[in-house]
Scaffold this active site. Structure first.
Site, PDB file in Angstrom:
ATOM      1  N   ASP A  57      18.316  25.482 -39.041  1.00  0.00           N
ATOM      2  CA  ASP A  57      18.810  26.669 -39.716  1.00  0.00           C
ATOM      3  C   ASP A  57      19.798  26.281 -40.808  1.00  0.00           C
ATOM      4  OD1 ASP A  57      17.361  28.226 -37.963  1.00  0.00           O
ATOM      5  OD2 ASP A  57      19.050  28.557 -36.611  1.00  0.00           O
ATOM      6  N   ARG A  58      19.874  27.108 -41.815  1.00  0.00           N
ATOM      7  CA  ARG A  58      20.757  26.823 -42.949  1.00  0.00           C
ATOM      8  C   ARG A  58      22.200  26.509 -42.526  1.00  0.00           C
ATOM      9  NH1 ARG A  58      21.295  30.561 -48.386  1.00  0.00           N
ATOM     10  NH2 ARG A  58      22.831  29.273 -49.462  1.00  0.00           N
TER      11      ARG A  58
END
Length: 252
Positions: A57-58
């Site tokens: 995830d970012r």
């Protein structure tokens, strides 16, 4: 000038890199307007094409692997799909988390394109273990003291935001999680502890090398934000020991 990415492993077939928090892995329909991506930075740094095989995830930092050729990419993707890859994460959560537990709440896919009610719930399993705790003499919520835990998480499946959603569902949201966490605790860490980000890091990845067949165990250090917090909380004994250096090339 943007500093080079930290390489954890490099051979003729794959590369492992420390992904900074806040950096997208590659372009997607949900990232319109973004101009910087891990895949492009790594490609430019190595001077060759790289192939993504899994995701982070970012806001999550830590170890991520790319293949350097299509055959290795297919083999690594198959290993992830068949759950032959072990993953280890560290997370800072609100409260005193469970000593050891398997979380198996089914999760609906989060793709942002369809209503959740139209998405079937899918099997999801995460093993968690409490490594340490800290109590601060500060009222953040309704109690005069605030307690937090260092949790180790090992996802056995690969659902989107799985660790974040499982820990939140269990009652121990990860600090800095804007979607599944608690705003008052997130603000406290951002304003008073210099931690304005999600405190979740992928610190370990293990699998058999797709060409040599040898076990490959990668360990990624924490970034400066989480390292400083661990030092402040007295958790330095839990700092990951990073992979020392890229191993020599593995020839087919």
């Amino acid at each position: 000038m943007t500093p080079p990415l930290s390489l954890l492993h490099l051979d003729d077939h794959l590369v492992a890199v420390h992904k900074p928090a806040g950096l997208l892995v590659h372009r997607s329909a949900l990232a319109r307007g973004e101009r910087e991506f891990l895949l492009q930075r790594l490609r430019d740094q190595l001077g060759r094409r790289v192939y993504p095989v899994h995701r982070l995830d970012r806001p999550t930092s830590g170890v991520i692997v790319f293949a350097l050729d299509p055959d290795t990419a297919a083999a690594l993707q198959a290993a992830f799909t068949a759950r032959r890859v072990t993953k280890r994460y560290l997370a800072v959560v609100r409260g005193i988390g469970p000593e050891r537990e398997r979380l198996d709440y089914p999760l609906r896919e989060e793709d942002g394109r369809r209503p959740k009610a139209q998405m079937p719930a899918m099997e999801a399993a995460t093993e968690v273990r409490r490594l340490d705790t800290v109590e601060l003499p500060v009222r953040v919520d309704r109690y005069p003291q605030s307690r937090y835990s260092l949790m180790e998480a090992s996802p056995l499946t690969g659902r989107r935001h799985q660790i974040r959603r499982h820990l939140s569902r269990r009652g121990y949201p990860i600090i800095g999680d804007a979607k599944h966490g608690k705003g008052n605790h997130n603000r406290f860490f951002a304003e008073h502890l210099a931690c304005p980000r999600l405190l979740l890091a992928a610190v370990g990845l293990g699998f058999d090398h797709p060409v040599s067949g040898r076990p490959l165990d990668l360990c990624c250090p924490l970034d400066a934000t989480m390292t400083t917090l661990f030092e402040r909380f007295g958790w330095t004994g839990h700092l990951p020991t990073p992979t020392r250096s890229p191993v020599p090339s593995v020839m087919p």
